[in-house]
Design a protein around this motif. Sequence first.
Motif, mmCIF file in Angstrom:
data_model
loop_
_atom_site.group_PDB
_atom_site.id
_atom_site.type_symbol
_atom_site.label_atom_id
_atom_site.label_comp_id
_atom_site.label_asym_id
_atom_site.label_seq_id
_atom_site.Cartn_x
_atom_site.Cartn_y
_atom_site.Cartn_z
ATOM 1 N N PHE A 176 -46.127 -84.457 -19.374
ATOM 2 C CA PHE A 176 -45.125 -84.028 -18.413
ATOM 3 C C PHE A 176 -45.527 -82.732 -17.703
ATOM 4 O O PHE A 176 -44.802 -82.234 -16.883
ATOM 5 N N LEU A 178 -47.105 -81.679 -15.307
ATOM 6 C CA LEU A 178 -47.728 -81.899 -14.006
ATOM 7 C C LEU A 178 -47.185 -80.900 -12.988
ATOM 8 O O LEU A 178 -46.065 -80.416 -13.124
ATOM 9 N N PHE A 180 -45.874 -81.251 -10.389
ATOM 10 C CA PHE A 180 -44.628 -81.746 -9.831
ATOM 11 C C PHE A 180 -43.420 -80.984 -10.382
ATOM 12 O O PHE A 180 -42.424 -80.792 -9.713
ATOM 13 N N PHE A 181 -43.524 -80.564 -11.647
ATOM 14 C CA PHE A 181 -42.386 -79.914 -12.281
ATOM 15 C C PHE A 181 -42.328 -78.405 -12.067
ATOM 16 O O PHE A 181 -41.327 -77.789 -12.403
ATOM 17 N N LEU A 184 -39.358 -76.882 -10.439
ATOM 18 C CA LEU A 184 -38.145 -76.946 -11.260
ATOM 19 C C LEU A 184 -38.146 -75.898 -12.361
ATOM 20 O O LEU A 184 -37.179 -75.759 -13.088
ATOM 21 N N GLY A 185 -39.256 -75.216 -12.485
ATOM 22 C CA GLY A 185 -39.370 -74.226 -13.547
ATOM 23 C C GLY A 185 -39.454 -74.884 -14.911
ATOM 24 O O GLY A 185 -39.044 -74.320 -15.918
ATOM 25 N N LEU A 186 -39.974 -76.086 -14.940
ATOM 26 C CA LEU A 186 -39.954 -76.845 -16.188
ATOM 27 C C LEU A 186 -41.280 -76.840 -16.935
ATOM 28 O O LEU A 186 -41.348 -77.331 -18.044
#
Lengths: 247, 199
Positions: A176, A178, A180-181, A184-186
Amino acid sequence: MTMFENVTRALARQLNPRGDLTPLDSLIDFKRFHPFCLVLRKRKSTLFWGARYVHTDYTLLDVLEPGSSPSDPTDSGNFSFKNMLDARVEGDVDVPKTVKVKGTAGLSRSSTLEVQTLSVAPTALENLHKERKLSADHPFLKEMRERGENLYVVMEVVETLQEVTLERAGKAEGCFSLPFFAPLGLQGSVNHKEAVTIPKGCVLAYRVRQLMVNGKDEWGIPHICNDSMQTFPPGEKPGEGKFILIQ
Amino acid sequence: ASDVGEMHEDFKTLKEEVQRETQEVEKLSPVGRSSLLTSLSHLLGKKKELQDLEQTLEGALDKGHEVTLEALPKDVLLSKDAMDAILYFLGALTVLSEAQQKLLVKSLEKKILPVQLKLVESTMEKNFLQDKEGVFPLQPDLLSSLGEEELILTEALVGLSGLEVQRSGPQYTWDPDTLPHLCALYAGLSLLQLLSKNS
């Protein structure tokens, strides 16, 4: 689900399948679930995802009049677990107080969790009950009484005997993380931690019983209770008609 | 007194329980539902604030206080049953991690909640009482409508509840210890899908 939750749930399942042993969800809260700690029960909750008790900052002893301290909770058995996450796969009880578990994947082979159960002895509770009344003016009790909350006392815990570092065998980690996140601060939170150190004396699971208050300063902890029982006698709550806006 | 422990129920019972609660939320006016969705969208990802709201609502219910949702042209007064139902779903949402809550908001924006709900429902329906870990085939059409980004989002969302989806196969790994988290995710998805349906 965090590794800690995985371990506490597997432990509760192993020690007390379909029982009333509640796994602790959060490592940071363990000090507030020791014997005699007062906890609140979530009002609207379900069997399906548990998490029914919320810690408070007080113990039963804090809200009693000063007096002699009860004897320490008694130790009622040691257990040893290996590869907790795989407990469900090949759990096998060898002797009454030892559980050895062979695992296939999950925690590192070297992780062994040694735990003991501590419970409040009935005689200790009886003596406490005889000797110390409730401190009726305690601000916490006042607040709880006013809110009509039900209070529960932690009566039994399963805690670690040694500090232990548990490691996850790393399946699906990293997938997860990546770019891409990132917006989102993830990034940090989605990446699974691979190890967690559980300190010695850390509560992993617990049992509670409801505290009942009679009159101003009488208290009791009945063996059997049901959903209709209330810690504070009904009819004492002020009935203000406040509005609370959600937004 | 304590009825936490293990669950004895099947997926049908969970589904009925969630449906009962969503029906209460459904009774809210469209304005009320939209206001609730807006509130939740702002709170998701802030676990502490979500928990505070849960506690405030619990207190309000206990004391018989009235609760209203801010809305235009007029605030919406919540019935006791609606408050109860909202509290039920707040309980589920607070079980999820902040990362998952943020992923839910993102999924809401991308309108992929129905697919995610179907995925969770389908796997739970098949494995709810399965107490051994295992790898099972996934119905290929469950994820076929998702693009790459949506797929990653979905994999992360369910993966953080312990449901590992592998595209090869496709298949998924079932871990019985993650069931409570999946139940909470299922309830959270059900609520958000309902609220977003007409928005």
